[in-house]
Design an enzyme around this catalytic site. Structure first.
Site, mmCIF file in Angstrom:
data_model
loop_
_atom_site.group_PDB
_atom_site.id
_atom_site.type_symbol
_atom_site.label_atom_id
_atom_site.label_comp_id
_atom_site.label_asym_id
_atom_site.label_seq_id
_atom_site.Cartn_x
_atom_site.Cartn_y
_atom_site.Cartn_z
ATOM 1 N N PRO A 132 0.801 -1.231 0.000
ATOM 2 C CG PRO A 132 -0.085 -1.092 2.142
ATOM 3 C CD PRO A 132 0.562 -2.048 1.186
ATOM 4 C CG ASN A 133 -0.135 4.349 1.404
ATOM 5 O OD1 ASN A 133 -1.092 4.941 0.933
ATOM 6 N ND2 ASN A 133 -0.168 3.767 2.591
ATOM 7 N NE ARG A 175 4.224 6.558 1.667
ATOM 8 C CZ ARG A 175 4.460 5.310 2.010
ATOM 9 N NH1 ARG A 175 4.763 4.413 1.083
ATOM 10 N NH2 ARG A 175 4.370 4.939 3.268
ATOM 11 C CB ALA A 199 1.741 0.161 6.057
ATOM 12 C CE1 TYR A 259 9.104 4.907 2.611
ATOM 13 C CE2 TYR A 259 7.624 6.790 2.746
ATOM 14 C CZ TYR A 259 8.099 5.611 3.263
ATOM 15 O OH TYR A 259 7.586 5.116 4.437
ATOM 16 C CD GLU A 312 10.969 -7.693 5.097
ATOM 17 O OE1 GLU A 312 11.235 -8.842 5.552
ATOM 18 O OE2 GLU A 312 10.643 -6.736 5.830
ATOM 19 N NE ARG A 332 10.693 5.947 8.139
ATOM 20 C CZ ARG A 332 9.683 5.745 7.290
ATOM 21 N NH1 ARG A 332 9.740 4.746 6.401
ATOM 22 N NH2 ARG A 332 8.626 6.522 7.336
ATOM 23 C CG ASN A 387 8.415 -2.112 0.021
ATOM 24 O OD1 ASN A 387 7.956 -2.305 1.153
ATOM 25 N ND2 ASN A 387 8.951 -0.967 -0.349
ATOM 26 C CG HIS A 397 11.418 -2.442 3.989
ATOM 27 N ND1 HIS A 397 10.049 -2.414 3.953
ATOM 28 C CD2 HIS A 397 11.769 -3.610 4.569
ATOM 29 C CE1 HIS A 397 9.579 -3.530 4.508
ATOM 30 N NE2 HIS A 397 10.607 -4.270 4.887
HETATM 31 C C1 DQA Z 1 8.486 0.941 3.515
HETATM 32 C C2 DQA Z 1 8.629 1.147 5.020
HETATM 33 C C3 DQA Z 1 7.297 0.927 5.723
HETATM 34 O O1 DQA Z 1 7.448 1.109 7.116
HETATM 35 C C4 DQA Z 1 6.278 1.923 5.222
HETATM 36 O O2 DQA Z 1 5.017 1.687 5.831
HETATM 37 C C5 DQA Z 1 6.160 1.927 3.747
HETATM 38 C C6 DQA Z 1 7.375 1.800 2.932
HETATM 39 C C7 DQA Z 1 9.775 1.288 2.741
HETATM 40 O O3 DQA Z 1 9.868 0.909 1.580
HETATM 41 O O4 DQA Z 1 10.668 1.946 3.289
HETATM 42 O O5 DQA Z 1 5.076 2.122 3.191
HETATM 43 O O6 DQA Z 1 8.209 -0.433 3.270
#
Ligand code: DQA
Length: 150
Positions: free
Chosen positions: A10-11, A18, A78, A23, A99, A108, A75, A101
């Site tokens: 998501p997002n 964003r 959240a 990011y 995985e 963080r 990825n 990120h």
């Molecule tokens: C994320 C890190 C997560 O904590 C966050 O909720 C994201 C992006 C990253 O790529 O750094 O949406 O996965």
């Protein structure tokens, strides 16, 4: 046929807009295009999928099994910190995964320090921005080539 499935949670469709300080400025399309170009050079097929919905992400992981996908780069965004359902889906299909990120989640908020995926992942790459996906792709290609040589 897809060798490598890239799953974005998501997002991540908002990348570029964003929180660019965290990011980066690349859009999700930019990242997917870079991955496709690199995969083509390596001779592997790649498909990318993004959803903001947990159930759709679970279903896409299950479909990867039917499609005989060899490797997943994910990825979970959240859902990293909340989703037992996506963890269970990855365990069900038994497809090796990395995985990724973009940000270093360990620098963080403390709620980002726990992942429901890391202990089952082949590897975790975080804090390298969008390059993290390219490193994961390199590793996945190497594994696929090695398993084909056997
Ligand atoms: C994320 C890190 C997560 O904590 C966050 O909720 C994201 C992006 C990253 O790529 O750094 O949406 O996965």
């Amino acid at each position: 046929m897809t060798d490598i499935l890239v799953i974005h949670g998501p997002n991540l469709n908002m990348l570029g807009v964003r929180e660019p300080g965290i990011y980066g400025s690349k859009s999700l399309n930019d990242i997917n295009n870079e991955l496709s170009e690199k995969a083509e050079v390596r001779g592997v097929s790649i498909t990318s999928f993004q959803s903001n919905t947990e159930g759709e992400l679970v279903t896409r992981i299950q479909e990867a099994f039917q499609e005989s996908v060899k490797f997943i780069i994910i990825n979970p965004a959240a859902y990293t910190h909340t989703s037992v359902a996506m963890r269970d889906a990855l365990l069900s299909v038994q497809i090796p995964f990395i995985e990724v990120h973009l940000s270093n989640v360990h620098q963080r908020e403390s709620f980002r320090h726990h992942s429901f995926f890391s202990d089952k992942a082949l590897a975790v790459i975080c804090g390298m921005g969008s390059d993290g996906y390219l490193y994961a792709l390199d590793a996945a290609c190497k594994r696929i080539t090695q398993s084909q040589a056997k």
